[in-house]
Motif scaffolding. Sequence first.
Motif, PDB file in Angstrom:
ATOM      1  N   GLN A  87      14.692 -11.776 -16.300  1.00  0.00           N
ATOM      2  CA  GLN A  87      14.006 -11.945 -15.019  1.00  0.00           C
ATOM      3  C   GLN A  87      14.333 -13.293 -14.393  1.00  0.00           C
ATOM      4  N   GLN A  89      12.335 -15.650 -12.066  1.00  0.00           N
ATOM      5  CA  GLN A  89      10.923 -15.724 -11.678  1.00  0.00           C
ATOM      6  C   GLN A  89      10.602 -16.956 -10.839  1.00  0.00           C
ATOM      7  N   ASN A  90       9.695 -16.759  -9.884  1.00  0.00           N
ATOM      8  CA  ASN A  90       9.154 -17.854  -9.082  1.00  0.00           C
ATOM      9  C   ASN A  90       7.945 -18.413  -9.829  1.00  0.00           C
ATOM     10  N   LEU A 125       9.878 -13.533  -3.033  1.00  0.00           N
ATOM     11  CA  LEU A 125       9.100 -13.693  -4.257  1.00  0.00           C
ATOM     12  C   LEU A 125       7.960 -14.670  -4.010  1.00  0.00           C
ATOM     13  N   SER A 130       8.879 -11.818  -9.761  1.00  0.00           N
ATOM     14  CA  SER A 130      10.234 -11.976 -10.292  1.00  0.00           C
ATOM     15  C   SER A 130      11.124 -10.819  -9.860  1.00  0.00           C
ATOM     16  N   GLU A 132      13.841  -8.336 -11.536  1.00  0.00           N
ATOM     17  CA  GLU A 132      14.177  -7.882 -12.884  1.00  0.00           C
ATOM     18  C   GLU A 132      15.606  -7.362 -12.951  1.00  0.00           C
TER      19      GLU A 132
END
Length: 183
Positions: A87, A89-90, A125, A130, A132
């Motif tokens: 992922q 991710q933020n 985001l 996130s 994926e």
Amino acid sequence: RGFEVDRLAAQSSLTIEVTYAPTIDSPVGDRANLVVAYHDPHVNQNRTARAFVQGTGSTSRFGPVPEELNLGEVTAPDCASKRMTAQAQNFGFVPICVSEYRFEGLACNNFVLLEEPEIDGCIPLADGESVEFPIKYQPLVSGEDRCTIVVTSDAMEAPSIELNLVGRGVASANTTDTHTVGE
């Protein structure tokens, strides 16, 4: 404050540039009203126009989950790993936009992206969200393989991050492939 315009022609506009420059991190941010006071000679009245402005004083934080995705040992060339997910991710409070991704590495052909993220210019985001990347590893020969998915966003601190993938092809048929029903 601090600027004056003598006259503005009828049916015209004036652009006011506001710069938000916080000095400390604040995920709550700041809010204010921009008030423009003016006199309307057509109706001979003093008037005001208001605009609500806000800013978030927080850095953008964008990173990989996990740091390295290990897809394990897989019998080469007859088997594949179970489906696993990397992922992007933020982690911050600031919304970001993921704009592209690409594979880098000599062994990337052994890592199969099962579902491509749909990037139509931007995947927005918010905090905690996130993108994926579901992956399976299908080695062609024995040995360790590595691949990197480089994900690009508009995050100021880290505009590009790396999702590191690793797997090991083995000649032995003693590895166990496990699959969830429905895959």
